[in-house]
Write a protein that holds these residues in place. Structure first.
Motif: not given
Length: 476
Positions: A389-393, A400-409, A455-458
């Protein structure tokens, strides 16, 4: 100016110069004549001066712009702000009449002509995009969700006893709410996992038809464009099923016009079975402001019924925006954008795959989705529970707009129904993931900059996760 005025001008300015100007004017008028004659998107785009000439000519024949007009009604096209009037090219009356959005207005010949020409040009573009047997369409000043609602409300008159809409699950709120708003009960058909892809469970759809009874089902509401790992529904098989059980079929083609694969699915579905109408967004497919959609179909009478269901007149803004855009691009310009999008999809997939491998992740294998891609985030999840979830923020704050991060559950309640695994289109998708899409208008720079920032965020998140683990493992 007309011929008489040009003749008079020759007495004031050198006749040779005036005749040259007349020839230039005729070049503009010839383009307009061909448009009115053929009703098709011009092959080559127009200049802004030709487009503005055309729009000004349309505005002049609306009654609010008559020099001697004396209005005593409640709607006379009066506008307090000249800035607003200019923004709309003084086409103030909107489109349609109180009983039909496609009807001609006696007070607004220019706006009515704009409406008819726009619908004709859009029909031509949809055919060129792949749905060759399409017979009718119209632009409606509502986004995709409300346009779907209008289709469902129209079907109510044909199937008054029906209560249910069968809906292969897609986790997008407006699709779900479009059915609720129309007063129907959505019957959610969970997708099946095939490899990495989420696909239509045809067996479950047919079982539900037999269980509920075909006469009690308003329609099947299927989807083309969607976020990976979900892929377009099996439209051909669903269309055959709809024909077999005599059930209407409405397709949500929100951003599918830009994909030849999505448009081919609709064409094939209509050829082998039944598709009553399909709805697409203007902003997502034609790069115009939000607020319009196209409702299209293969039966003129049904599409007319939908247009008559719209209550009251309507804003002409979406029609004006898409007409200006298509006249600017021309058919060749629009096809070029579609081709570039397709090429950049392959480039994005290549770059995302390489990035995934560098970080111990993988690009999910979703060959049936022609627009959206998904990259697993298993490794990130294992490094830190909150990292996904932190990656999305982090991506959002780094523009970086439009990228969606989908966590489990994830769990989400929409109009009283609780979706488990919300945003992943499944109760139990096996891994968290990140979405990226190659949509119309994307550039190579968009791809490369987003990959660089991702890449930098990861790297930052993994470093942070390693520090946390190290601290937890250190004895106090």
């Amino acid at each position: 100016m007309n011929t008489e005025n040009f003749t008079l001008s020759e007495k004031i300015v050198c006749p040779a110069y005036v005749r040259q100007g007349v020839q230039a004017r005729r070049s503009h008028e010839q383009l307009i004549r061909v448009l009115l004659e053929q009703g098709k998107c011009p092959e080559e785009g127009w200049s802004e001066s030709t487009i503005e000439l055309f729009l000004n000519e349309l505005a002049v024949i609306d009654s609010n712009n008559f020099l001697g007009n004396c209005g005593v009604g409640e709607r006379e096209g009066r506008v307090a702000s000249s800035l607003v009037a200019r923004r709309h090219y003084r086409l103030i009356h909107g489109i349609g009449r109180s009983g039909d959005i496609a009807a001609v207005q006696p007070k607004a010949a220019g706006s009515s002509l704009l409406n008819k020409i726009t619908n004709s040009v859009v029909l031509d573009v949809l055919k060129c995009a792949g749905v060759r047997s399409l017979s009718s369409c119209f632009v409606v000043p509502m986004a995709t969700g409300m346009s779907l609602t209008l289709c469902f409300l129209t079907l109510r008159h044909r199937r008054p006893a029906a209560r249910y809409i069968l809906w292969p699950r897609i986790d997008q709120k407006s699709c779900f709410k479009s059915m609720i708003t129309a007063g129907f009960e959505p019957v959610i058909i969970e997708n099946v996992i095939e490899g990495d892809e989420l696909r239509t469970d045809l067996e479950a759809v047919e079982k539900k038809i037999e269980e509920l009874g075909a006469e009690n089902i308003l329609c099947i509401h299927s989807t083309t464009s969607c976020f990976a790992p979900r892929v377009p529904d099996r439209l051909e098989e669903l269309a055959v099923m709809c024909a077999k059980y005599n059930i209407p079929h409405i397709v949500n083609n929100a951003y599918g016009v830009q994909s030849s694969k999505c448009m081919h699915l609709i064409q094939q579905g209509a050829r082998v079975g039944r598709i009553d109408a399909f709805v697409q967004s203007l902003d997502k497919n034609f790069m115009v402001p939000v607020g319009g959609a196209i409702i299209a179909g293969f039966d003129d009478e049904f599409i007319k019924e939908i247009s008559k269901m719209y209550p009251g007149r309507a804003s002409a803004s979406p029609s004006l925006d898409v007409l200006i855009t298509l006249l600017t691009l021309g058919a060749s310009g629009y096809k070029k954008l579609l081709s570039e999008r397709k090429e950049l999809y392959a480039h994005l997939a290549q770059e995302l795959k390489a990035l995934a491998e560098r970080h111990g992740e993988r690009l999910l294998h979703t060959p049936h989705n022609p627009i959206s891609l998904a990259m697993s985030l298993d490794g990130l999840q294992s490094s830190c529970d909150k990292a996904v979830t932190q990656l999305g923020s982090m991506l959002f704050t780094r523009q970086v707009s439009g990228a969606r991060v989908i966590p489990l559950g994830m769990k989400q309640t929409v109009s009283g129904h609780t979706f488990h695994g919300f945003m992943s289109h499944s109760d139990a998708y096996p891994c968290p993931y990140l979405n990226a899409a190659s949509a119309i208008g994307i550039t190579k720079n968009d791809v490369e900059l987003s990959i660089k920032r991702l890449d930098k965020c990861l790297k930052a998140l993994k470093k942070e996760g390693n520090i946390e683990k190290s601290e937890q493992g250190t004895p106090s």
